[in-house]
Design a protein around this motif. Structure first.
Motif, mmCIF file in Angstrom:
data_model
loop_
_atom_site.group_PDB
_atom_site.id
_atom_site.type_symbol
_atom_site.label_atom_id
_atom_site.label_comp_id
_atom_site.label_asym_id
_atom_site.label_seq_id
_atom_site.Cartn_x
_atom_site.Cartn_y
_atom_site.Cartn_z
ATOM 1 N N ARG A 1 -1.178 27.751 -0.339
ATOM 2 C CA ARG A 1 0.071 27.138 -0.829
ATOM 3 C C ARG A 1 -0.041 25.620 -0.857
ATOM 4 N NH1 ARG A 1 5.368 28.447 1.740
ATOM 5 N NH2 ARG A 1 4.294 28.623 3.714
ATOM 6 N N ILE A 2 -0.699 25.043 0.155
ATOM 7 C CA ILE A 2 -0.893 23.595 0.203
ATOM 8 C C ILE A 2 -1.800 23.151 -0.943
ATOM 9 C CG2 ILE A 2 -1.932 21.721 1.540
ATOM 10 C CD1 ILE A 2 -0.925 23.193 4.072
ATOM 11 N N ARG A 3 -2.905 23.867 -1.151
ATOM 12 C CA ARG A 3 -3.811 23.528 -2.252
ATOM 13 C C ARG A 3 -3.119 23.646 -3.601
ATOM 14 N NH1 ARG A 3 -7.631 26.208 1.098
ATOM 15 N NH2 ARG A 3 -7.279 28.156 -0.014
ATOM 16 N N ALA A 4 -2.243 24.643 -3.762
ATOM 17 C CA ALA A 4 -1.512 24.811 -5.017
ATOM 18 C C ALA A 4 -0.566 23.636 -5.261
ATOM 19 C CB ALA A 4 -0.733 26.121 -4.990
ATOM 20 N N LYS A 5 0.050 23.141 -4.205
ATOM 21 C CA LYS A 5 0.959 21.996 -4.344
ATOM 22 C C LYS A 5 0.174 20.748 -4.754
ATOM 23 C CE LYS A 5 5.078 20.218 -2.352
ATOM 24 N NZ LYS A 5 6.267 20.968 -2.473
ATOM 25 N N ILE A 6 -1.023 20.588 -4.213
ATOM 26 C CA ILE A 6 -1.876 19.457 -4.593
ATOM 27 C C ILE A 6 -2.338 19.617 -6.044
ATOM 28 C CG2 ILE A 6 -4.099 18.318 -4.168
ATOM 29 C CD1 ILE A 6 -3.679 19.015 -1.174
ATOM 30 N N ALA A 7 -2.744 20.829 -6.415
ATOM 31 C CA ALA A 7 -3.235 21.082 -7.771
ATOM 32 C C ALA A 7 -2.150 20.874 -8.822
ATOM 33 C CB ALA A 7 -3.790 22.496 -7.869
ATOM 34 N N ALA B 1 0.846 -1.201 0.000
ATOM 35 C CA ALA B 1 0.000 0.000 0.000
ATOM 36 C C ALA B 1 0.879 1.249 0.000
ATOM 37 C CB ALA B 1 -0.904 0.009 1.227
ATOM 38 N N PRO B 2 0.498 2.257 -0.781
ATOM 39 C CA PRO B 2 1.322 3.474 -0.817
ATOM 40 C C PRO B 2 1.293 4.197 0.528
ATOM 41 C CG PRO B 2 -0.703 3.788 -2.059
ATOM 42 C CD PRO B 2 -0.667 2.352 -1.639
ATOM 43 N N LYS B 3 2.438 4.654 0.928
ATOM 44 C CA LYS B 3 2.564 5.387 2.195
ATOM 45 C C LYS B 3 2.387 6.875 1.918
ATOM 46 C CE LYS B 3 4.129 1.679 4.405
ATOM 47 N NZ LYS B 3 3.568 0.628 3.627
ATOM 48 N N PRO B 4 1.646 7.580 2.747
ATOM 49 C CA PRO B 4 1.509 9.019 2.528
ATOM 50 C C PRO B 4 2.838 9.737 2.785
ATOM 51 C CG PRO B 4 0.420 8.387 4.566
ATOM 52 C CD PRO B 4 0.885 7.132 3.899
ATOM 53 N N ARG B 5 3.142 10.702 1.930
ATOM 54 C CA ARG B 5 4.369 11.469 2.099
ATOM 55 C C ARG B 5 4.103 12.637 3.029
ATOM 56 N NH1 ARG B 5 5.550 12.902 -3.903
ATOM 57 N NH2 ARG B 5 3.325 13.219 -3.745
ATOM 58 N N MET B 6 5.175 13.226 3.543
ATOM 59 C CA MET B 6 5.054 14.398 4.407
ATOM 60 C C MET B 6 5.645 15.598 3.678
ATOM 61 S SD MET B 6 5.879 13.056 8.223
ATOM 62 C CE MET B 6 5.286 14.537 8.962
ATOM 63 N N HIS B 7 4.933 16.710 3.750
ATOM 64 C CA HIS B 7 5.390 17.957 3.147
ATOM 65 C C HIS B 7 5.465 19.001 4.259
ATOM 66 C CE1 HIS B 7 4.669 16.391 -0.915
ATOM 67 N NE2 HIS B 7 3.620 15.798 -0.364
ATOM 68 N N PHE B 8 6.564 19.716 4.311
ATOM 69 C CA PHE B 8 6.767 20.726 5.339
ATOM 70 C C PHE B 8 6.632 22.108 4.718
ATOM 71 C CE2 PHE B 8 8.860 16.969 6.877
ATOM 72 C CZ PHE B 8 8.502 16.945 8.212
ATOM 73 N N PRO C 1 -3.814 14.648 -1.950
ATOM 74 C CA PRO C 1 -4.640 15.048 -0.798
ATOM 75 C C PRO C 1 -4.486 14.110 0.393
ATOM 76 C CG PRO C 1 -5.934 15.062 -2.815
ATOM 77 C CD PRO C 1 -4.618 14.454 -3.150
ATOM 78 N N ASN C 2 -3.997 12.896 0.154
ATOM 79 C CA ASN C 2 -3.809 11.926 1.236
ATOM 80 C C ASN C 2 -2.478 12.103 1.953
ATOM 81 O OD1 ASN C 2 -6.265 10.720 0.561
ATOM 82 N ND2 ASN C 2 -5.270 9.445 -0.965
ATOM 83 N N ASP C 3 -1.604 12.949 1.434
ATOM 84 C CA ASP C 3 -0.315 13.190 2.074
ATOM 85 C C ASP C 3 -0.502 13.974 3.367
ATOM 86 O OD1 ASP C 3 0.841 11.911 -0.043
ATOM 87 O OD2 ASP C 3 1.644 13.718 -0.973
ATOM 88 N N ARG C 4 0.551 13.995 4.158
ATOM 89 C CA ARG C 4 0.522 14.760 5.421
ATOM 90 C C ARG C 4 1.220 16.093 5.195
ATOM 91 N NH1 ARG C 4 2.243 9.440 8.049
ATOM 92 N NH2 ARG C 4 0.244 8.551 8.595
ATOM 93 N N PHE C 5 0.628 17.140 5.729
ATOM 94 C CA PHE C 5 1.187 18.482 5.576
ATOM 95 C C PHE C 5 1.480 19.052 6.962
ATOM 96 C CE2 PHE C 5 -1.463 17.616 1.944
ATOM 97 C CZ PHE C 5 -0.617 17.920 0.899
ATOM 98 N N VAL C 6 2.715 19.465 7.159
ATOM 99 C CA VAL C 6 3.153 19.995 8.446
ATOM 100 C C VAL C 6 3.534 21.456 8.233
ATOM 101 C CG1 VAL C 6 4.837 19.776 10.307
ATOM 102 C CG2 VAL C 6 4.034 17.737 9.100
ATOM 103 N N THR C 7 2.938 22.337 9.012
ATOM 104 C CA THR C 7 3.315 23.749 8.941
ATOM 105 C C THR C 7 4.165 24.077 10.159
ATOM 106 O OG1 THR C 7 1.252 24.385 10.018
ATOM 107 C CG2 THR C 7 1.297 24.456 7.625
#
Length: 70
Positions: A39-45, A17-24, A51-57
């Protein structure tokens, strides 16, 4: 099937199963929460993130006297 065979098949499925990536994202001092979300939505677009990845601010400010002007 035996229970042990089912457990082995389940482990193989989980391993594939694919593992979700983390974006900082660095949250700059002059940004609002909506700006960071944009900025997060732009990276997804753009396809760079899912959208299943993890986003850390992360909020970060440079200390006033960090020795940069020495």
């Amino acid at each position: 099937m035996k229970p042990s065979t089912l457990r082995k098949a389940e482990r193989i499925t989980k391993a594939r199963a694919p593992k979700p990536r983390m974006h900082f994202f660095w949250w700059k001092q002059d940004e609002t929460r909506d700006m960071v979300r944009a900025r997060i939505r732009a990276k997804i677009a753009s396809g760079e993130a899912s959208p299943n990845d993890r986003f850390v601010t992360v909020t970060w400010t440079r200390p006033e006297a960090d020795g940069a002007e020495d």
